[in-house]
Design a protein around this motif. Structure first.
Motif, PDB file in Angstrom:
ATOM      1  N   ASN A 330      -9.442   5.482  -8.978  1.00  0.00           N
ATOM      2  CA  ASN A 330      -8.377   4.462  -8.989  1.00  0.00           C
ATOM      3  C   ASN A 330      -7.268   4.893  -7.931  1.00  0.00           C
ATOM      4  O   ASN A 330      -6.540   4.249  -7.228  1.00  0.00           O
ATOM      5  CB  ASN A 330      -7.810   4.482 -10.188  1.00  0.00           C
ATOM      6  CG  ASN A 330      -8.743   3.656 -11.205  1.00  0.00           C
ATOM      7  OD1 ASN A 330      -9.437   2.930 -10.807  1.00  0.00           O
ATOM      8  ND2 ASN A 330      -8.588   3.909 -12.595  1.00  0.00           N
ATOM      9  N   LEU A 331      -6.858   6.355  -7.770  1.00  0.00           N
ATOM     10  CA  LEU A 331      -6.103   6.616  -7.016  1.00  0.00           C
ATOM     11  C   LEU A 331      -6.510   6.506  -5.372  1.00  0.00           C
ATOM     12  O   LEU A 331      -5.413   5.997  -4.307  1.00  0.00           O
ATOM     13  CB  LEU A 331      -5.602   7.999  -6.978  1.00  0.00           C
ATOM     14  CG  LEU A 331      -4.601   8.816  -6.048  1.00  0.00           C
ATOM     15  CD1 LEU A 331      -3.353   8.180  -6.200  1.00  0.00           C
ATOM     16  CD2 LEU A 331      -4.623  10.145  -6.633  1.00  0.00           C
ATOM     17  N   LEU A 332      -7.950   6.864  -5.146  1.00  0.00           N
ATOM     18  CA  LEU A 332      -8.263   6.805  -3.706  1.00  0.00           C
ATOM     19  C   LEU A 332      -8.386   5.424  -3.386  1.00  0.00           C
ATOM     20  O   LEU A 332      -7.893   4.873  -2.292  1.00  0.00           O
ATOM     21  CB  LEU A 332      -9.819   7.268  -3.707  1.00  0.00           C
ATOM     22  CG  LEU A 332     -10.128   8.085  -2.757  1.00  0.00           C
ATOM     23  CD1 LEU A 332      -9.220   9.228  -2.159  1.00  0.00           C
ATOM     24  CD2 LEU A 332     -11.716   8.678  -2.859  1.00  0.00           C
ATOM     25  N   LEU A 333      -8.741   4.596  -4.165  1.00  0.00           N
ATOM     26  CA  LEU A 333      -8.869   2.814  -3.821  1.00  0.00           C
ATOM     27  C   LEU A 333      -7.322   2.315  -3.743  1.00  0.00           C
ATOM     28  O   LEU A 333      -7.471   1.381  -2.871  1.00  0.00           O
ATOM     29  CB  LEU A 333      -9.441   2.219  -4.922  1.00  0.00           C
ATOM     30  CG  LEU A 333     -10.964   2.540  -5.178  1.00  0.00           C
ATOM     31  CD1 LEU A 333     -11.673   1.586  -6.387  1.00  0.00           C
ATOM     32  CD2 LEU A 333     -11.861   2.199  -3.862  1.00  0.00           C
ATOM     33  N   LEU A 334      -6.440   2.826  -4.310  1.00  0.00           N
ATOM     34  CA  LEU A 334      -5.072   2.604  -4.060  1.00  0.00           C
ATOM     35  C   LEU A 334      -4.793   2.772  -2.720  1.00  0.00           C
ATOM     36  O   LEU A 334      -4.202   2.105  -2.101  1.00  0.00           O
ATOM     37  CB  LEU A 334      -4.096   3.204  -4.915  1.00  0.00           C
ATOM     38  CG  LEU A 334      -2.708   2.897  -4.668  1.00  0.00           C
ATOM     39  CD1 LEU A 334      -2.312   1.590  -5.121  1.00  0.00           C
ATOM     40  CD2 LEU A 334      -1.728   3.924  -5.573  1.00  0.00           C
ATOM     41  N   MET A 335      -5.347   4.017  -2.278  1.00  0.00           N
ATOM     42  CA  MET A 335      -5.008   3.991  -0.555  1.00  0.00           C
ATOM     43  C   MET A 335      -6.016   3.740   0.339  1.00  0.00           C
ATOM     44  O   MET A 335      -5.893   4.168   1.672  1.00  0.00           O
ATOM     45  CB  MET A 335      -4.899   5.819  -0.690  1.00  0.00           C
ATOM     46  CG  MET A 335      -3.668   6.356  -1.740  1.00  0.00           C
ATOM     47  SD  MET A 335      -3.706   8.263  -1.399  1.00  0.00           S
ATOM     48  CE  MET A 335      -5.122   8.598  -2.170  1.00  0.00           C
ATOM     49  N   THR A 336      -6.958   2.966  -0.017  1.00  0.00           N
ATOM     50  CA  THR A 336      -8.188   2.777   0.782  1.00  0.00           C
ATOM     51  C   THR A 336      -8.065   1.365   1.456  1.00  0.00           C
ATOM     52  O   THR A 336      -7.824   0.213   0.746  1.00  0.00           O
ATOM     53  CB  THR A 336      -9.659   2.809   0.332  1.00  0.00           C
ATOM     54  OG1 THR A 336      -9.716   4.172  -0.528  1.00  0.00           O
ATOM     55  CG2 THR A 336     -10.738   2.484   1.228  1.00  0.00           C
ATOM     56  N   GLU A 348       5.270   4.530  -4.674  1.00  0.00           N
ATOM     57  CA  GLU A 348       5.941   5.443  -5.571  1.00  0.00           C
ATOM     58  C   GLU A 348       4.799   6.256  -5.956  1.00  0.00           C
ATOM     59  O   GLU A 348       5.050   7.545  -6.466  1.00  0.00           O
ATOM     60  CB  GLU A 348       6.897   4.916  -6.770  1.00  0.00           C
ATOM     61  CG  GLU A 348       5.844   3.935  -7.529  1.00  0.00           C
ATOM     62  CD  GLU A 348       7.085   3.321  -8.594  1.00  0.00           C
ATOM     63  OE1 GLU A 348       7.838   4.020  -8.926  1.00  0.00           O
ATOM     64  OE2 GLU A 348       6.755   2.137  -9.072  1.00  0.00           O
ATOM     65  N   ILE A 349       3.618   5.846  -6.404  1.00  0.00           N
ATOM     66  CA  ILE A 349       2.904   6.606  -6.727  1.00  0.00           C
ATOM     67  C   ILE A 349       2.184   7.892  -5.851  1.00  0.00           C
ATOM     68  O   ILE A 349       2.138   9.126  -6.240  1.00  0.00           O
ATOM     69  CB  ILE A 349       1.415   6.095  -7.495  1.00  0.00           C
ATOM     70  CG1 ILE A 349       1.789   5.003  -8.544  1.00  0.00           C
ATOM     71  CG2 ILE A 349       0.371   6.886  -7.749  1.00  0.00           C
ATOM     72  CD1 ILE A 349       0.656   3.697  -8.828  1.00  0.00           C
ATOM     73  N   VAL A 350       1.952   7.411  -4.644  1.00  0.00           N
ATOM     74  CA  VAL A 350       1.465   8.463  -3.738  1.00  0.00           C
ATOM     75  C   VAL A 350       2.535   9.414  -3.408  1.00  0.00           C
ATOM     76  O   VAL A 350       2.339  10.592  -3.213  1.00  0.00           O
ATOM     77  CB  VAL A 350       0.992   7.663  -2.410  1.00  0.00           C
ATOM     78  CG1 VAL A 350       0.470   8.528  -1.382  1.00  0.00           C
ATOM     79  CG2 VAL A 350      -0.174   6.499  -2.752  1.00  0.00           C
ATOM     80  N   ALA A 351       3.826   8.862  -3.269  1.00  0.00           N
ATOM     81  CA  ALA A 351       5.102   9.604  -2.945  1.00  0.00           C
ATOM     82  C   ALA A 351       5.240  10.504  -3.968  1.00  0.00           C
ATOM     83  O   ALA A 351       5.505  11.943  -3.517  1.00  0.00           O
ATOM     84  CB  ALA A 351       6.357   8.889  -2.576  1.00  0.00           C
ATOM     85  N   GLY A 352       4.855  10.140  -5.233  1.00  0.00           N
ATOM     86  CA  GLY A 352       5.178  11.014  -6.379  1.00  0.00           C
ATOM     87  C   GLY A 352       4.430  12.011  -6.603  1.00  0.00           C
ATOM     88  O   GLY A 352       4.820  13.258  -6.955  1.00  0.00           O
TER      89      GLY A 352
END
Length: 375
Positions: A330-336, A348-352
């Motif tokens: 889920n984290l990877l797909l947020l950034m893909t 804010e999730i990635v920055a956090g």
């Protein structure tokens, strides 16, 4: 972009960062998945399962990969094999990994720490601390039941009635609530204590009695407890002592983020327990909630057996890996986007959870630790 999954190198780590079921989701987003030979064996996921799911399996999957997924922090030599500007995602406890963090910084690569995922609703599906705490809480209750030399449930027989075991759970976060629920399912009578205001309702919702010690609550940020002063700690131990003495089994799960685990149960409190009693300290690796507990070992204090937890989620590697893989996916797909992983530091999730990016240590506590070491 190629995503690499490696074999874990710590001796007691049996989890794997990605399971076969997660591969198609990432492949659909345009990512190529490479899994190091044998990476999933200890968790029950053979190489053929990854191949069938569409992953490449081999010994050179790290070479030139744009993303490295791991459970524990990778070795610096593994990071060196990645592409320039690559992304490393794993648990990354800064006090133990300053050398690795410095190496990632100096190489210009990026590192995200799964324990730093913000506790916000949008990030719940990525919250690896919670998913692994769920596994650990369940396992703690099973360990207590295995080691207690008596029944957990009440039994009514022609030879007489056997009362249920009395279990005390200290700390009612995700792990504590799961320990409560599991002990209840096994038939024990459960009481619990936590320093946070919301804990009382949560404890009762899973069928346990909440212990009120008539002390001020210690609610901290993001739903965690905050650190207490020594006077409050003394009063808490004093008022908790009779509840510990009355229990057949005590399970402790209390933690304060970024700090050693608070000592909740002293040697004297354990020594006052009845013969055959069991204490399970989930926080032993962080210094221990129970005075005298040792991670990965059982010790006797008085007549009680004290079990110290060490990498407890890894003791149930299959399901722990499934949950962790979902968090990572889920984290990877947020950034893909368009088949490439591009961390958006305005999110804010990635920055956090970003520790290092483009030669800069962005996580302030880690930056301070590293600066002190390099001074």
């Amino acid at each position: 972009m190629k995503v690499a999954v490696v074999c874990e190198t710590l001796p007691d780590e049996r989890r794997v960062a990605l399971v076969p079921d997660a591969v198609p989701r990432l492949a659909k987003a345009g990512l190529t998945i490479g899994v190091e030979t044998g990476a999933g064996d200890a968790a029950g996921f053979p190489d053929d399962a990854y191949r069938d799911a569409g992953a490449e399996v081999g010994t050179d999957v790290l070479d030139g990969a744009g993303v490295l997924l791991a459970v524990q922090p990778p070795a610096p030599e593994q990071v060196d094999r990645l592409a320039e500007g690559a992304l490393v995602v794993s648990f990354l406890p800064a006090p133990r990994e300053l050398h690795l963090i410095a190496a990632i910084r100096d190489s210009g690569r990026t590192a995200l720490a799964m324990e730093l995922i913000p506790r916000i609703s949008r990030a719940q599906s990525m919250d690896a601390l919670s998913s692994q705490a769920l596994v650990a809480g369940y396992r703690c209750a099973i360990i207590a039941a295995e080691r207690l030399p008596r029944f957990f449930p009440m039994s009514m027989t022609a030879a007489g009635n056997v009362p249920p075991a009395k279990v005390l759970v200290v700390g009612a976060g995700v792990a504590g609530l799961q320990a409560i629920a599991t002990a209840r399912r096994l038939g024990a009578v459960v009481k619990a204590y936590d320093v946070r205001t919301a804990a009382a309702e949560e404890v009762r919702s899973v069928g346990a009695d909440f212990i009120d010690l008539d002390l001020p609550a210690l609610d901290g940020a993001a739903g965690y407890a905050r650190e207490m002063n020594e006077e409050r700690a003394r009063l808490q131990r004093e008022r908790l002592t009779p509840h510990v003495a009355a229990a057949d089994a005590v399970i402790t799960t209390a933690a304060v983020p970024g700090r050693p685990a608070p000592v909740v149960v002293t040697r004297e409190m354990v020594a006052a327990m009845r013969p055959g009693a069991v204490v399970v300290d989930l926080a032993a690796e962080q210094g221990g909630n129970v005075e005298g507990s040792q991670p990965g070992r059982e010790v006797m204090i008085g007549n009680a057996r004290v079990w110290g937890g060490r990498n407890v989620p890894s003791q149930m590697p299959g399901q722990a890996s499934q949950l962790y893989a979902t968090n990572l996916t889920n984290l990877l797909l947020l950034m893909t986007e368009d088949g490439s992983v591009r961390p958006d530091l305005d999110d804010e999730i990635v920055a956090g959870c970003c520790v290092v990016h483009a030669g800069e240590v962005r996580h302030e506590p880690t930056r301070d630790l590293l600066a002190a070491k390099e001074a």
